[in-house]
Design a protein around this motif. Sequence first.
Motif, short mmCIF file in Angstrom:
data_model
loop_
_atom_site.label_atom_id
_atom_site.label_comp_id
_atom_site.label_asym_id
_atom_site.label_seq_id
_atom_site.Cartn_x
_atom_site.Cartn_y
_atom_site.Cartn_z
N GLN A 2 22.97 2.68 -5.15
CA GLN A 2 21.80 1.81 -5.18
C GLN A 2 21.98 0.71 -6.24
O GLN A 2 22.48 0.96 -7.33
CB GLN A 2 20.55 2.62 -5.52
N GLU A 24 17.49 -7.65 -0.45
CA GLU A 24 18.48 -6.71 0.08
C GLU A 24 18.82 -5.60 -0.92
O GLU A 24 19.57 -4.67 -0.59
CB GLU A 24 19.77 -7.46 0.46
N ASP A 26 17.99 -2.39 -3.67
CA ASP A 26 17.21 -1.15 -3.53
C ASP A 26 15.98 -1.16 -4.43
O ASP A 26 14.97 -0.54 -4.11
CB ASP A 26 18.11 0.05 -3.89
N ALA A 203 21.98 -12.11 -2.59
CA ALA A 203 22.06 -11.04 -1.59
C ALA A 203 23.50 -10.61 -1.36
O ALA A 203 23.80 -9.41 -1.25
CB ALA A 203 21.43 -11.49 -0.27
N ALA A 204 24.41 -11.59 -1.31
CA ALA A 204 25.83 -11.27 -1.14
C ALA A 204 26.36 -10.54 -2.36
O ALA A 204 27.19 -9.61 -2.24
CB ALA A 204 26.63 -12.55 -0.89
N VAL A 206 24.68 -8.54 -4.32
CA VAL A 206 24.17 -7.16 -4.23
C VAL A 206 25.06 -6.35 -3.29
O VAL A 206 25.46 -5.22 -3.61
CB VAL A 206 22.70 -7.15 -3.74
N GLN A 207 25.37 -6.91 -2.13
CA GLN A 207 26.18 -6.19 -1.16
C GLN A 207 27.59 -5.93 -1.68
O GLN A 207 28.14 -4.83 -1.49
CB GLN A 207 26.24 -6.98 0.15
N THR A 208 28.18 -6.90 -2.37
CA THR A 208 29.52 -6.71 -2.94
C THR A 208 29.52 -5.59 -3.97
O THR A 208 30.41 -4.73 -3.97
CB THR A 208 30.00 -8.02 -3.58
N ARG A 210 27.45 -3.08 -4.17
CA ARG A 210 27.23 -1.81 -3.48
C ARG A 210 28.52 -1.30 -2.85
O ARG A 210 28.86 -0.12 -2.92
CB ARG A 210 26.13 -1.99 -2.42
N GLU A 211 29.27 -2.21 -2.23
CA GLU A 211 30.53 -1.82 -1.59
C GLU A 211 31.56 -1.37 -2.63
O GLU A 211 32.27 -0.38 -2.43
CB GLU A 211 31.07 -2.99 -0.77
#
Length: 221
Positions: A2, A24, A26, A203-204, A206-208, A210-211
Amino acid sequence: MQISPSILAADFANLERELARIAEADWAHIDVMDGHFVPNLTLGLPVLERLAQISPVPLDAHLMIEDADRWAPDYAEAGASSVTFHVEAATDPVATARAIRAAGARASIALKPGTPFEPYADLLDEVDMVLVMTVEPGFGGQSFMTDQLPKITQVREAVAARGGQIWIQVDGGISQDTIGQCAQAGADVFVAGSAVYGAQDAAAAVQTLRELAGRHTHGQE
């Protein structure tokens, strides 16, 4: 895994827009500082209450304040979905954690870098998350303290031995360069300020993050 972006790194003149940038994520991490427990001064109950009404994600309140026993439950009642208080500022952490939960929020304890975990291990029965600070609390943008990684692992092992679902959060200097180490040590909730809000596309970012955390889950290489 998260991601909880810290609005300490956001534009305080446009907080509604800044929260929309992390839809995007948590959580939205809200740093509450009183100018006493830490030298910095940020925001308090009225602002958090209003943010809870407009935020697209639940609020993760981190109270860096004195007299946590008195004030922590009020932040749950004001709309925070998770309330973290510092063990160094609480005289009755069990009662405080129970009051937070009674008000409908997740309860969490935080440990400053110089605070050992062992004396507080028994509190695992009362909390939903443990926050291991990876910088001295008070200001954003500080350098990550690698000497806190063993403490993260220590908390993870205590949680595993106890059983149940207790999250382990890290806060301070979390970036694309450091998040993997924290995940490998055992963290699963990551507070990131400038690594998200300093990016062109939050947002990107955050996704990076998380990955990257997912690739380094505790117990895996």
